[in-house]
Write a protein that holds these residues in place. Sequence first.
Motif, PDB file in Angstrom:
ATOM      1  N   VAL A  19       0.856  -1.183   0.000  1.00 19.91           N
ATOM      2  CA  VAL A  19       0.000   0.000   0.000  1.00 19.91           C
ATOM      3  C   VAL A  19       0.894   1.236   0.000  1.00 19.91           C
ATOM      4  O   VAL A  19       1.783   1.370   0.841  1.00 19.91           O
ATOM      5  CB  VAL A  19      -0.922   0.030   1.244  1.00 19.91           C
ATOM      6  N   GLU A  20       0.663   2.119  -0.962  1.00 16.34           N
ATOM      7  CA  GLU A  20       1.473   3.340  -1.055  1.00 16.34           C
ATOM      8  C   GLU A  20       0.751   4.502  -0.388  1.00 16.34           C
ATOM      9  O   GLU A  20      -0.425   4.752  -0.638  1.00 16.34           O
ATOM     10  CB  GLU A  20       1.749   3.685  -2.516  1.00 16.34           C
ATOM     11  N   ASN A  21       1.483   5.188   0.492  1.00 15.04           N
ATOM     12  CA  ASN A  21       0.932   6.351   1.176  1.00 15.04           C
ATOM     13  C   ASN A  21       2.029   7.401   1.289  1.00 15.04           C
ATOM     14  O   ASN A  21       3.116   7.116   1.801  1.00 15.04           O
ATOM     15  CB  ASN A  21       0.428   5.947   2.571  1.00 15.04           C
ATOM     16  N   GLY A  25       5.963   2.941   0.086  1.00 16.11           N
ATOM     17  CA  GLY A  25       5.263   1.677  -0.128  1.00 16.11           C
ATOM     18  C   GLY A  25       5.344   0.814   1.119  1.00 16.11           C
ATOM     19  O   GLY A  25       6.436   0.411   1.527  1.00 16.11           O
ATOM     20  N   TYR A  26       4.215   0.550   1.742  1.00 10.66           N
ATOM     21  CA  TYR A  26       4.181  -0.245   2.970  1.00 10.66           C
ATOM     22  C   TYR A  26       3.918  -1.718   2.657  1.00 10.66           C
ATOM     23  O   TYR A  26       2.977  -2.049   1.934  1.00 10.66           O
ATOM     24  CB  TYR A  26       3.091   0.272   3.916  1.00 10.66           C
ATOM     25  N   GLY A  59       7.059  -5.875  11.834  1.00  8.17           N
ATOM     26  CA  GLY A  59       6.139  -6.096  10.723  1.00  8.17           C
ATOM     27  C   GLY A  59       4.780  -5.475  10.946  1.00  8.17           C
ATOM     28  O   GLY A  59       4.316  -5.331  12.079  1.00  8.17           O
ATOM     29  N   LEU A  60       4.149  -5.096   9.843  1.00 11.42           N
ATOM     30  CA  LEU A  60       2.786  -4.575   9.882  1.00 11.42           C
ATOM     31  C   LEU A  60       1.840  -5.654   9.366  1.00 11.42           C
ATOM     32  O   LEU A  60       2.103  -6.289   8.338  1.00 11.42           O
ATOM     33  CB  LEU A  60       2.658  -3.329   8.999  1.00 11.42           C
ATOM     34  N   TYR A  61       0.737  -5.836  10.078  1.00  8.80           N
ATOM     35  CA  TYR A  61      -0.288  -6.800   9.685  1.00  8.80           C
ATOM     36  C   TYR A  61      -1.585  -6.028   9.510  1.00  8.80           C
ATOM     37  O   TYR A  61      -1.975  -5.256  10.390  1.00  8.80           O
ATOM     38  CB  TYR A  61      -0.434  -7.890  10.754  1.00  8.80           C
ATOM     39  N   GLY A  62      -2.226  -6.214   8.366  1.00 11.99           N
ATOM     40  CA  GLY A  62      -3.413  -5.418   8.081  1.00 11.99           C
ATOM     41  C   GLY A  62      -4.587  -6.247   7.598  1.00 11.99           C
ATOM     42  O   GLY A  62      -4.407  -7.283   6.947  1.00 11.99           O
TER      43      GLY A  62
END
Length: 198
Positions: A19-21, A25-26, A59-62
């Motif tokens: 996901v780009e914000n 880019g994440y 880490g990111l968890y979404g």
Amino acid sequence: MYEYIKGKYIGINKDYVIVENSGIGYKIFTSGATMSSMPKNGEEIMLYLEQIVREDFIGLYGFDSKEELEMFKLLLTVSGVGPKAALSLLSISRVNNLKYAIMIGDEKHICRGVGIGKKTAARIILEIKDKLKPDELVDSSLEIDTKDNENVMALSEALSALIALGYSEKEAESVLKKIDKNDSVENIIKNALKALMG
């Protein structure tokens, strides 16, 4: 630290989405269920986040729903269940169906998760079962009367049985919508099989 992210959906890799914000880019690890709901590349999405920090990993968890995020966090409270195992469980079963399986003690359903053995499945049931409320265990798409827990249990068992017989969750849910939910588990399964076999 993070509640959610809104941004441009860039694409999917093996076990994460990008996901780009604001030009960044994440890399966000997620479940198969959330991956399947992704839009076309370039469209905006919002994911609810959980950040996991360890000595050798950040880490990111979404997830695309708070319900799935909360289930992910609940699974992580179980000894021996890490992020990968939790994502695996959320990838082979929708949140409500996973809750059903835990409520009725369906180890076989839980063992479908990659890296989940009988001991871990039993531990998940033991440690999470009492934390789930009956009104959380109802899949609105199946139109069950939440006041009748016996109906919930019967439908849950029937759903698990159909999945164990090789039918997909989508097929099982679709046919169960048309079956009399006030019947016995045995009859619900029999009638569902008749409908599925035409």
